[in-house]
Design a protein around this motif. Structure first.
Motif, PDB file in Angstrom:
ATOM      1  N   LEU A   7       0.839  -1.201   0.000  1.00 56.86           N
ATOM      2  CA  LEU A   7       0.000   0.000   0.000  1.00 56.86           C
ATOM      3  C   LEU A   7       0.876   1.254   0.000  1.00 56.86           C
ATOM      4  O   LEU A   7       1.936   1.303   0.636  1.00 56.86           O
ATOM      5  CB  LEU A   7      -0.911   0.001   1.235  1.00 56.86           C
ATOM      6  CG  LEU A   7      -1.836  -1.226   1.388  1.00 56.86           C
ATOM      7  CD1 LEU A   7      -2.646  -1.132   2.675  1.00 56.86           C
ATOM      8  CD2 LEU A   7      -2.757  -1.347   0.175  1.00 56.86           C
ATOM      9  N   VAL A   8       0.437   2.283  -0.710  1.00 58.60           N
ATOM     10  CA  VAL A   8       1.225   3.510  -0.875  1.00 58.60           C
ATOM     11  C   VAL A   8       1.504   4.171   0.470  1.00 58.60           C
ATOM     12  O   VAL A   8       2.621   4.627   0.739  1.00 58.60           O
ATOM     13  CB  VAL A   8       0.485   4.495  -1.817  1.00 58.60           C
ATOM     14  CG1 VAL A   8       1.238   5.823  -1.884  1.00 58.60           C
ATOM     15  CG2 VAL A   8       0.327   3.903  -3.207  1.00 58.60           C
ATOM     16  N   GLU A   9       0.500   4.238   1.340  1.00 62.02           N
ATOM     17  CA  GLU A   9       0.675   4.877   2.635  1.00 62.02           C
ATOM     18  C   GLU A   9       1.739   4.170   3.468  1.00 62.02           C
ATOM     19  O   GLU A   9       2.527   4.801   4.180  1.00 62.02           O
ATOM     20  CB  GLU A   9      -0.660   4.879   3.392  1.00 62.02           C
ATOM     21  CG  GLU A   9      -0.678   5.752   4.626  1.00 62.02           C
ATOM     22  CD  GLU A   9      -0.534   7.227   4.294  1.00 62.02           C
ATOM     23  OE1 GLU A   9       0.066   7.958   5.110  1.00 62.02           O
ATOM     24  OE2 GLU A   9      -0.998   7.646   3.208  1.00 62.02           O
ATOM     25  N   ALA A  10       1.794   2.846   3.378  1.00 59.10           N
ATOM     26  CA  ALA A  10       2.795   2.072   4.110  1.00 59.10           C
ATOM     27  C   ALA A  10       4.201   2.366   3.596  1.00 59.10           C
ATOM     28  O   ALA A  10       5.160   2.453   4.374  1.00 59.10           O
ATOM     29  CB  ALA A  10       2.495   0.586   4.001  1.00 59.10           C
ATOM     30  N   GLN A  11       4.348   2.532   2.292  1.00 62.29           N
ATOM     31  CA  GLN A  11       5.650   2.854   1.706  1.00 62.29           C
ATOM     32  C   GLN A  11       6.155   4.203   2.206  1.00 62.29           C
ATOM     33  O   GLN A  11       7.342   4.366   2.534  1.00 62.29           O
ATOM     34  CB  GLN A  11       5.547   2.838   0.185  1.00 62.29           C
ATOM     35  CG  GLN A  11       5.212   1.477  -0.398  1.00 62.29           C
ATOM     36  CD  GLN A  11       4.914   1.528  -1.891  1.00 62.29           C
ATOM     37  OE1 GLN A  11       5.178   2.532  -2.550  1.00 62.29           O
ATOM     38  NE2 GLN A  11       4.354   0.448  -2.426  1.00 62.29           N
ATOM     39  N   LYS A  12       5.250   5.181   2.283  1.00 65.42           N
ATOM     40  CA  LYS A  12       5.635   6.505   2.767  1.00 65.42           C
ATOM     41  C   LYS A  12       6.055   6.451   4.230  1.00 65.42           C
ATOM     42  O   LYS A  12       7.062   7.048   4.623  1.00 65.42           O
ATOM     43  CB  LYS A  12       4.466   7.480   2.598  1.00 65.42           C
ATOM     44  CG  LYS A  12       4.110   7.795   1.151  1.00 65.42           C
ATOM     45  CD  LYS A  12       2.926   8.760   1.101  1.00 65.42           C
ATOM     46  CE  LYS A  12       2.535   9.077  -0.346  1.00 65.42           C
ATOM     47  NZ  LYS A  12       1.364   9.997  -0.400  1.00 65.42           N
ATOM     48  N   ASN A  13       5.295   5.731   5.027  1.00 65.07           N
ATOM     49  CA  ASN A  13       5.621   5.625   6.448  1.00 65.07           C
ATOM     50  C   ASN A  13       6.947   4.908   6.679  1.00 65.07           C
ATOM     51  O   ASN A  13       7.709   5.250   7.596  1.00 65.07           O
ATOM     52  CB  ASN A  13       4.507   4.889   7.191  1.00 65.07           C
ATOM     53  CG  ASN A  13       3.254   5.717   7.355  1.00 65.07           C
ATOM     54  OD1 ASN A  13       3.327   6.939   7.469  1.00 65.07           O
ATOM     55  ND2 ASN A  13       2.096   5.074   7.354  1.00 65.07           N
ATOM     56  N   PHE A  14       7.230   3.925   5.856  1.00 61.67           N
ATOM     57  CA  PHE A  14       8.480   3.168   5.997  1.00 61.67           C
ATOM     58  C   PHE A  14       9.679   4.079   5.750  1.00 61.67           C
ATOM     59  O   PHE A  14      10.701   3.988   6.437  1.00 61.67           O
ATOM     60  CB  PHE A  14       8.499   1.987   5.028  1.00 61.67           C
ATOM     61  CG  PHE A  14       9.684   1.073   5.216  1.00 61.67           C
ATOM     62  CD1 PHE A  14       9.712   0.150   6.251  1.00 61.67           C
ATOM     63  CD2 PHE A  14      10.775   1.139   4.350  1.00 61.67           C
ATOM     64  CE1 PHE A  14      10.809  -0.692   6.426  1.00 61.67           C
ATOM     65  CE2 PHE A  14      11.864   0.307   4.529  1.00 61.67           C
ATOM     66  CZ  PHE A  14      11.892  -0.614   5.564  1.00 61.67           C
ATOM     67  N   GLN A  15       9.581   4.959   4.772  1.00 61.53           N
ATOM     68  CA  GLN A  15      10.675   5.868   4.445  1.00 61.53           C
ATOM     69  C   GLN A  15      10.890   6.910   5.548  1.00 61.53           C
ATOM     70  O   GLN A  15      12.008   7.378   5.781  1.00 61.53           O
ATOM     71  CB  GLN A  15      10.390   6.571   3.108  1.00 61.53           C
ATOM     72  CG  GLN A  15      10.398   5.618   1.916  1.00 61.53           C
ATOM     73  CD  GLN A  15       9.950   6.285   0.624  1.00 61.53           C
ATOM     74  OE1 GLN A  15       9.540   7.449   0.621  1.00 61.53           O
ATOM     75  NE2 GLN A  15      10.036   5.554  -0.481  1.00 61.53           N
ATOM     76  N   LYS A  16       9.830   7.262   6.275  1.00 59.97           N
ATOM     77  CA  LYS A  16       9.915   8.294   7.318  1.00 59.97           C
ATOM     78  C   LYS A  16      10.449   7.739   8.649  1.00 59.97           C
ATOM     79  O   LYS A  16      10.951   8.494   9.481  1.00 59.97           O
ATOM     80  CB  LYS A  16       8.536   8.906   7.583  1.00 59.97           C
ATOM     81  CG  LYS A  16       7.947   9.669   6.412  1.00 59.97           C
ATOM     82  CD  LYS A  16       6.544  10.143   6.782  1.00 59.97           C
ATOM     83  CE  LYS A  16       5.865  10.824   5.606  1.00 59.97           C
ATOM     84  NZ  LYS A  16       4.475  11.214   5.945  1.00 59.97           N
TER      85      LYS A  16
ATOM     86  N   SER B 183      18.779  -2.118  17.038  1.00 57.17           N
ATOM     87  CA  SER B 183      20.101  -2.196  16.411  1.00 57.17           C
ATOM     88  C   SER B 183      20.148  -3.249  15.319  1.00 57.17           C
ATOM     89  O   SER B 183      21.142  -3.363  14.600  1.00 57.17           O
ATOM     90  CB  SER B 183      21.159  -2.501  17.472  1.00 57.17           C
ATOM     91  OG  SER B 183      20.868  -3.727  18.128  1.00 57.17           O
ATOM     92  N   PHE B 184      19.058  -4.017  15.181  1.00 53.10           N
ATOM     93  CA  PHE B 184      18.995  -5.051  14.156  1.00 53.10           C
ATOM     94  C   PHE B 184      18.324  -4.504  12.900  1.00 53.10           C
ATOM     95  O   PHE B 184      17.568  -3.516  12.966  1.00 53.10           O
ATOM     96  CB  PHE B 184      18.228  -6.266  14.678  1.00 53.10           C
ATOM     97  CG  PHE B 184      18.946  -7.012  15.754  1.00 53.10           C
ATOM     98  CD1 PHE B 184      19.830  -8.025  15.422  1.00 53.10           C
ATOM     99  CD2 PHE B 184      18.766  -6.686  17.101  1.00 53.10           C
ATOM    100  CE1 PHE B 184      20.516  -8.718  16.416  1.00 53.10           C
ATOM    101  CE2 PHE B 184      19.448  -7.361  18.090  1.00 53.10           C
ATOM    102  CZ  PHE B 184      20.317  -8.382  17.749  1.00 53.10           C
ATOM    103  N   PRO B 185      18.579  -5.110  11.750  1.00 51.31           N
ATOM    104  CA  PRO B 185      17.968  -4.612  10.508  1.00 51.31           C
ATOM    105  C   PRO B 185      16.452  -4.735  10.533  1.00 51.31           C
ATOM    106  O   PRO B 185      15.889  -5.570  11.233  1.00 51.31           O
ATOM    107  CB  PRO B 185      18.580  -5.511   9.431  1.00 51.31           C
ATOM    108  CG  PRO B 185      19.015  -6.748  10.149  1.00 51.31           C
ATOM    109  CD  PRO B 185      19.431  -6.282  11.510  1.00 51.31           C
ATOM    110  N   SER B 186      15.805  -3.877   9.766  1.00 49.70           N
ATOM    111  CA  SER B 186      14.348  -3.898   9.630  1.00 49.70           C
ATOM    112  C   SER B 186      13.995  -4.274   8.200  1.00 49.70           C
ATOM    113  O   SER B 186      14.791  -4.077   7.264  1.00 49.70           O
ATOM    114  CB  SER B 186      13.761  -2.529   9.986  1.00 49.70           C
ATOM    115  OG  SER B 186      14.100  -2.170  11.305  1.00 49.70           O
ATOM    116  N   PHE B 187      12.794  -4.814   8.020  1.00 44.37           N
ATOM    117  CA  PHE B 187      12.371  -5.291   6.704  1.00 44.37           C
ATOM    118  C   PHE B 187      10.978  -4.775   6.385  1.00 44.37           C
ATOM    119  O   PHE B 187      10.138  -4.602   7.274  1.00 44.37           O
ATOM    120  CB  PHE B 187      12.380  -6.822   6.665  1.00 44.37           C
ATOM    121  CG  PHE B 187      13.747  -7.431   6.832  1.00 44.37           C
ATOM    122  CD1 PHE B 187      14.535  -7.708   5.729  1.00 44.37           C
ATOM    123  CD2 PHE B 187      14.250  -7.689   8.102  1.00 44.37           C
ATOM    124  CE1 PHE B 187      15.790  -8.253   5.884  1.00 44.37           C
ATOM    125  CE2 PHE B 187      15.507  -8.231   8.267  1.00 44.37           C
ATOM    126  CZ  PHE B 187      16.290  -8.509   7.154  1.00 44.37           C
TER     127      PHE B 187
END
Length: 433
Positions: A288-297, A305-309
């Motif tokens: 979803l577009v809204e989720a993509q924007k939130n992920f970038q913010k 300290s661990f990677p996120s996906f």
């Protein structure tokens, strides 16, 4: 739906020992009859064994009293009675066994095939054959069998999984479990679809199968028993890695960070041990577009300290990258496949110590770096006798510590030469020969 039972009270009744027989055999070549009564058979013991074919204690619900068979009585012609067979009851891997008031952890069956002697069967009585040359008993004397142990135990299940899926209700955990494994949990668009933990095995990439537990959704106040409460929080304790699934399609990024914080705080309030378990943030609904924007913010470095996906449990986007990281991580930390965390409010757990006659009644607890404590029924009995005849009691204690099997077991538990033992308020220095 099969009922999920993760704690239960059981009454145990081990088999009684058979009675020894008093009988005589008259041989025409002998002037007098000879005792020929056989011994009674030993009663069957009750044993719990861990298996991975179960993930619930529901099979004990129908009958919460379990028992083993008694030994049969001795027979003439010096024939002993038959021993009662051991009664082995299977429990899921991760079963904890407590005493009746839950003040002492007796066993943590965390490995497949691990066994625990829960209740010992009674010893068979001696037949009159044993008293042929006795000055204390007549030839007709025989012994009754000993009554088997009767006790009440509390069983509690804490599922052991390599990976735990955690998150708020409706974050998509069940959908992700379907993508990662062959499990088929219920999926629906409302809170608390998952009412019991679901288990699955991650696809066997790189010959490293890993189990995943989908834990029912947590909410704010779960550590204080709100929502589904802390009933399922304890299952997260046994996971080596936690995948924190977060719905990133909500209206604003601030709400997302609040949701992440809620779960992290609930875990720590329930058990501070969670700070030692890696927690991976997995942003769901990235299709979803809204989720993509939130992920970038989102500033993930301030959260973990661990990677996120970023993934979509619905379309499968990003899941292969998540799987690859999981297998790489476990390949580098192979001990995590079997090592799990369990914290109790004691400095150590009392463990059974071998003794020829009192195996289940002597327990060892570590009190300090070089101090230990012996407890149990055997020790209590000695303490009662100590004031009356301390010399004999000291000889019994010395004999116990000199037993080769006891020495071997003590060394296995980490006891070293000149360590100090506390036995009914007395101190003894252990100097093995």
């Amino acid at each position: 739906m099969k009922k999920f039972v993760d704690n239960i009270d059981l009454n145990l009744k081990a088999g009684n020992g058979g009675n020894g027989l008093s009988s005589f055999f008259q041989d025409w070549r002998q002037k007098y009859s000879q005792p020929d009564g056989g011994d009674g058979g030993n009663g069957g013991s009750i044993i719990f064994e861990a298996t991975n074919s179960l993930n619930s204690l529901d099979h004990f619900q129908r009958n919460q009293t379990i028992f083993s068979l008694s030994g049969t009585n001795g027979k003439s012609k010096k024939k002993d009675g038959a021993n009662g067979p051991e009664a082995i009851f299977f429990v899921p891997v991760g079963t904890l066994i407590f005493n009746d008031d839950k003040t002492q952890l007796l066993a943590d069956l965390s490995e497949i095939g691990q066994k625990f002697l829960a209740a010992r069967g009674g010893k068979g009585g001696l037949g009159n054959t044993h008293f042929l040359n006795s000055s204390q008993h007549p030839l007709t004397h025989s012994e009754p069998g000993v009554i088997g142990v009767h006790k009440r135990l509390l069983l509690e299940l804490k599922l052991i999984a390599s990976i735990g899926l955690i998150g708020l209700p409706n974050a998509g955990k069940s959908s992700l479990l379907k993508k990662l494994t062959a499990a088929n949990p219920d999926v629906a668009d409302y809170e608390f679809t998952t009412l019991i933990p679901n288990l699955g095995v991650l696809k066997k990439l790189k010959n490293l199968p890993l189990t995943i537990a989908d834990l029912p959704g947590l909410i704010k106040g779960a550590a204080q028993n709100k929502g589904l409460g802390n009933r399922f929080l304890r299952h997260a304790e046994r996971c080596s890695v936690l995948l924190h699934l977060v719905d990133f399609s909500v209206d604003n990024n601030q709400k997302i960070e609040e949701n992440i914080t809620i779960i992290a705080q609930e875990l720590l309030q329930y058990n501070s041990f969670f700070k030692n378990i890696p927690q991976i943030i997995v942003a769901n609904k990235i299709d979803l577009v809204e989720a993509q924007k939130n992920f970038q913010k989102t500033n993930f470095s301030s959260i973990s300290s661990f990677p996120s996906f970023s993934i979509s449990a619905k379309t499968g986007t990003g899941i292969s990258e998540l799987i690859n990281w999981i297998f790489d991580y476990f390949a580098q930390h192979k001990n995590l496949e079997t090592v799990v965390g369990y914290i109790i409010n004691q400095t150590s757990v009392a463990v059974p110590i071998f003794s020829p006659d009192f195996e289940e009644e002597i327990r060892l607890r570590k009190r300090g770096s070089n101090t230990w404590e012996l407890s149990g029924k055997f020790v209590k009995d000695l303490s009662k006798k100590y004031s009356q005849n301390p010399t004999i009691v000291l000889k019994q204690i010395n004999a116990f510590f000199s037993n080769p099997k006891v020495i071997e077991r003590l060394k296995n538990e980490g006891v070293k030469k000149r360590d100090v033992f506390f036995v009914f308020d007395s101190q003894f220095t252990w100097i093995p020969k």
